[in-house]
Design a protein around this motif. Structure first.
Motif, mmCIF file in Angstrom:
data_model
loop_
_atom_site.group_PDB
_atom_site.id
_atom_site.type_symbol
_atom_site.label_atom_id
_atom_site.label_comp_id
_atom_site.label_asym_id
_atom_site.label_seq_id
_atom_site.Cartn_x
_atom_site.Cartn_y
_atom_site.Cartn_z
ATOM 1 N N VAL A 6 6.691 -97.684 -56.925
ATOM 2 C CA VAL A 6 5.755 -98.251 -57.889
ATOM 3 C C VAL A 6 4.448 -98.539 -57.153
ATOM 4 C CG1 VAL A 6 5.284 -100.142 -59.488
ATOM 5 C CG2 VAL A 6 7.644 -99.332 -59.168
ATOM 6 N N ALA A 7 3.373 -97.973 -57.662
ATOM 7 C CA ALA A 7 2.046 -98.236 -57.103
ATOM 8 C C ALA A 7 1.161 -98.799 -58.215
ATOM 9 C CB ALA A 7 1.438 -96.961 -56.539
ATOM 10 N N ILE A 8 0.376 -99.796 -57.863
ATOM 11 C CA ILE A 8 -0.609 -100.340 -58.790
ATOM 12 C C ILE A 8 -1.979 -100.116 -58.151
ATOM 13 C CG2 ILE A 8 -1.431 -102.332 -60.103
ATOM 14 C CD1 ILE A 8 1.454 -101.640 -60.768
ATOM 15 N N VAL A 9 -2.861 -99.471 -58.914
ATOM 16 C CA VAL A 9 -4.196 -99.136 -58.432
ATOM 17 C C VAL A 9 -5.200 -100.037 -59.156
ATOM 18 C CG1 VAL A 9 -5.883 -97.269 -58.225
ATOM 19 C CG2 VAL A 9 -3.445 -96.762 -58.043
ATOM 20 N N TYR A 10 -6.173 -100.536 -58.407
ATOM 21 C CA TYR A 10 -7.156 -101.492 -58.921
ATOM 22 C C TYR A 10 -8.574 -100.927 -58.773
ATOM 23 C CZ TYR A 10 -3.088 -104.458 -58.124
ATOM 24 O OH TYR A 10 -1.825 -104.983 -58.113
ATOM 25 N N HIS A 19 -10.736 -92.884 -62.422
ATOM 26 C CA HIS A 19 -9.447 -93.075 -61.750
ATOM 27 C C HIS A 19 -8.291 -92.657 -62.658
ATOM 28 C CE1 HIS A 19 -9.892 -95.169 -57.825
ATOM 29 N NE2 HIS A 19 -11.085 -95.475 -58.309
ATOM 30 N N VAL A 20 -8.341 -93.085 -63.914
ATOM 31 C CA VAL A 20 -7.285 -92.710 -64.855
ATOM 32 C C VAL A 20 -7.200 -91.199 -64.957
ATOM 33 C CG1 VAL A 20 -6.562 -92.778 -67.280
ATOM 34 C CG2 VAL A 20 -7.385 -94.866 -66.171
ATOM 35 N N THR A 21 -8.328 -90.537 -65.120
ATOM 36 C CA THR A 21 -8.348 -89.074 -65.220
ATOM 37 C C THR A 21 -7.753 -88.442 -63.973
ATOM 38 O OG1 THR A 21 -10.261 -89.110 -66.679
ATOM 39 C CG2 THR A 21 -9.847 -87.066 -65.481
ATOM 40 N N SER A 22 -8.137 -88.940 -62.817
ATOM 41 C CA SER A 22 -7.642 -88.390 -61.551
ATOM 42 C C SER A 22 -6.128 -88.547 -61.416
ATOM 43 C CB SER A 22 -8.344 -89.087 -60.385
ATOM 44 O OG SER A 22 -7.871 -88.621 -59.157
ATOM 45 N N VAL A 23 -5.632 -89.730 -61.729
ATOM 46 C CA VAL A 23 -4.186 -89.977 -61.632
ATOM 47 C C VAL A 23 -3.424 -89.067 -62.597
ATOM 48 C CG1 VAL A 23 -2.374 -91.682 -62.064
ATOM 49 C CG2 VAL A 23 -4.385 -92.318 -60.738
ATOM 50 N N LEU A 24 -3.924 -88.936 -63.806
ATOM 51 C CA LEU A 24 -3.258 -88.068 -64.789
ATOM 52 C C LEU A 24 -3.292 -86.603 -64.364
ATOM 53 C CD1 LEU A 24 -4.427 -89.734 -68.120
ATOM 54 C CD2 LEU A 24 -2.153 -89.843 -67.067
ATOM 55 N N GLU A 25 -4.355 -86.182 -63.684
ATOM 56 C CA GLU A 25 -4.424 -84.808 -63.184
ATOM 57 C C GLU A 25 -3.416 -84.560 -62.061
ATOM 58 O OE1 GLU A 25 -8.557 -84.410 -62.174
ATOM 59 O OE2 GLU A 25 -9.120 -83.904 -64.244
ATOM 60 N N LEU A 26 -3.081 -85.598 -61.285
ATOM 61 C CA LEU A 26 -2.107 -85.465 -60.197
ATOM 62 C C LEU A 26 -0.665 -85.464 -60.696
ATOM 63 C CD1 LEU A 26 -3.693 -87.884 -57.564
ATOM 64 C CD2 LEU A 26 -3.758 -85.385 -57.546
ATOM 65 N N LEU A 27 -0.443 -86.003 -61.890
ATOM 66 C CA LEU A 27 0.917 -86.197 -62.405
ATOM 67 C C LEU A 27 1.753 -84.915 -62.484
ATOM 68 C CD1 LEU A 27 2.710 -88.543 -63.301
ATOM 69 C CD2 LEU A 27 1.877 -88.199 -65.619
ATOM 70 N N ALA A 39 8.257 -89.166 -63.199
ATOM 71 C CA ALA A 39 6.970 -89.718 -62.777
ATOM 72 C C ALA A 39 6.198 -90.088 -64.042
ATOM 73 C CB ALA A 39 6.197 -88.714 -61.940
ATOM 74 N N HIS A 40 5.696 -91.309 -64.071
ATOM 75 C CA HIS A 40 4.981 -91.811 -65.246
ATOM 76 C C HIS A 40 3.781 -92.630 -64.800
ATOM 77 C CE1 HIS A 40 8.381 -90.641 -67.744
ATOM 78 N NE2 HIS A 40 9.154 -91.180 -66.810
ATOM 79 N N VAL A 41 2.831 -92.771 -65.710
ATOM 80 C CA VAL A 41 1.643 -93.573 -65.463
ATOM 81 C C VAL A 41 1.488 -94.562 -66.609
ATOM 82 C CG1 VAL A 41 -0.881 -93.508 -65.300
ATOM 83 C CG2 VAL A 41 0.487 -91.740 -64.169
ATOM 84 N N GLY A 42 1.155 -95.785 -66.284
ATOM 85 C CA GLY A 42 0.822 -96.797 -67.279
ATOM 86 C C GLY A 42 -0.599 -97.276 -67.022
ATOM 87 N N GLN A 48 -7.830 -103.485 -66.113
ATOM 88 C CA GLN A 48 -8.425 -102.468 -65.240
ATOM 89 C C GLN A 48 -7.454 -102.105 -64.110
ATOM 90 O OE1 GLN A 48 -12.149 -101.293 -65.680
ATOM 91 N NE2 GLN A 48 -11.093 -101.713 -67.583
ATOM 92 N N GLU A 49 -6.200 -101.829 -64.508
ATOM 93 C CA GLU A 49 -5.145 -101.463 -63.564
ATOM 94 C C GLU A 49 -4.448 -100.197 -64.030
ATOM 95 O OE1 GLU A 49 -3.973 -106.066 -62.467
ATOM 96 O OE2 GLU A 49 -2.447 -104.761 -63.301
ATOM 97 N N ILE A 50 -3.985 -99.440 -63.055
ATOM 98 C CA ILE A 50 -3.205 -98.230 -63.320
ATOM 99 C C ILE A 50 -1.894 -98.373 -62.552
ATOM 100 C CG2 ILE A 50 -3.118 -95.717 -63.152
ATOM 101 C CD1 ILE A 50 -6.269 -95.912 -62.795
ATOM 102 N N ALA A 51 -0.777 -98.230 -63.255
ATOM 103 C CA ALA A 51 0.545 -98.306 -62.626
ATOM 104 C C ALA A 51 1.133 -96.902 -62.573
ATOM 105 C CB ALA A 51 1.461 -99.230 -63.410
ATOM 106 N N ILE A 52 1.693 -96.562 -61.431
ATOM 107 C CA ILE A 52 2.304 -95.251 -61.220
ATOM 108 C C ILE A 52 3.759 -95.488 -60.846
ATOM 109 C CG2 ILE A 52 2.175 -93.115 -59.894
ATOM 110 C CD1 ILE A 52 -0.823 -94.201 -59.261
ATOM 111 N N PHE A 53 4.665 -94.877 -61.603
ATOM 112 C CA PHE A 53 6.105 -95.061 -61.413
ATOM 113 C C PHE A 53 6.744 -93.716 -61.099
ATOM 114 C CE2 PHE A 53 4.451 -97.665 -64.868
ATOM 115 C CZ PHE A 53 4.758 -98.949 -64.463
#
Length: 94
Positions: A6-10, A19-27, A39-42, A48-53
């Motif tokens: 679990v990663a939380i990005v700030y 950042h959201v776009t970048s994380v979704l492109e990596l998924l 693998a999921h993203v919240g 203003q947080e992005i959670a990666i599971f």
């Protein structure tokens, strides 16, 4: 034993959408990596947080994935536009 990460990005407020776009492109690459079970993203626009599971078949699969991402520069690509360092935790799944 399976491993969860679990990663939380700030991100900075000004770069949150990028950042959201970048994380979704990596998924898709994460999901296709050997050993990835899920693998999921919240996204919380309010905080203003992005959670990666992620769930991995083993700790070794997760380590291989993290080495691959680090080698590509993906883990540092947006670090300059974060308001604080991301949090990262792993958990063994019995």
């Amino acid at each position: 034993m399976r491993e969860a990460a679990v990663a939380i990005v700030y991100p900075d407020e000004e770069t949150f959408d990028a950042h959201v776009t970048s994380v979704l492109e990596l998924l898709p690459g994460t999901r296709a990596f050997p050993g990835c079970i899920q693998a999921h993203v919240g996204v919380s626009a309010e905080r203003q947080e992005i959670a990666i599971f992620h769930i991995w078949e083993s700790q070794q699969h997760l380590d291989d994935y993290l080495d691959w991402r680090a080698g590509r520069g993906d883990l540092d690509a947006r670090s300059k536009t974060m308001r604080r360092e991301q949090s990262f935790s792993t958990f063994s799944i019995p």
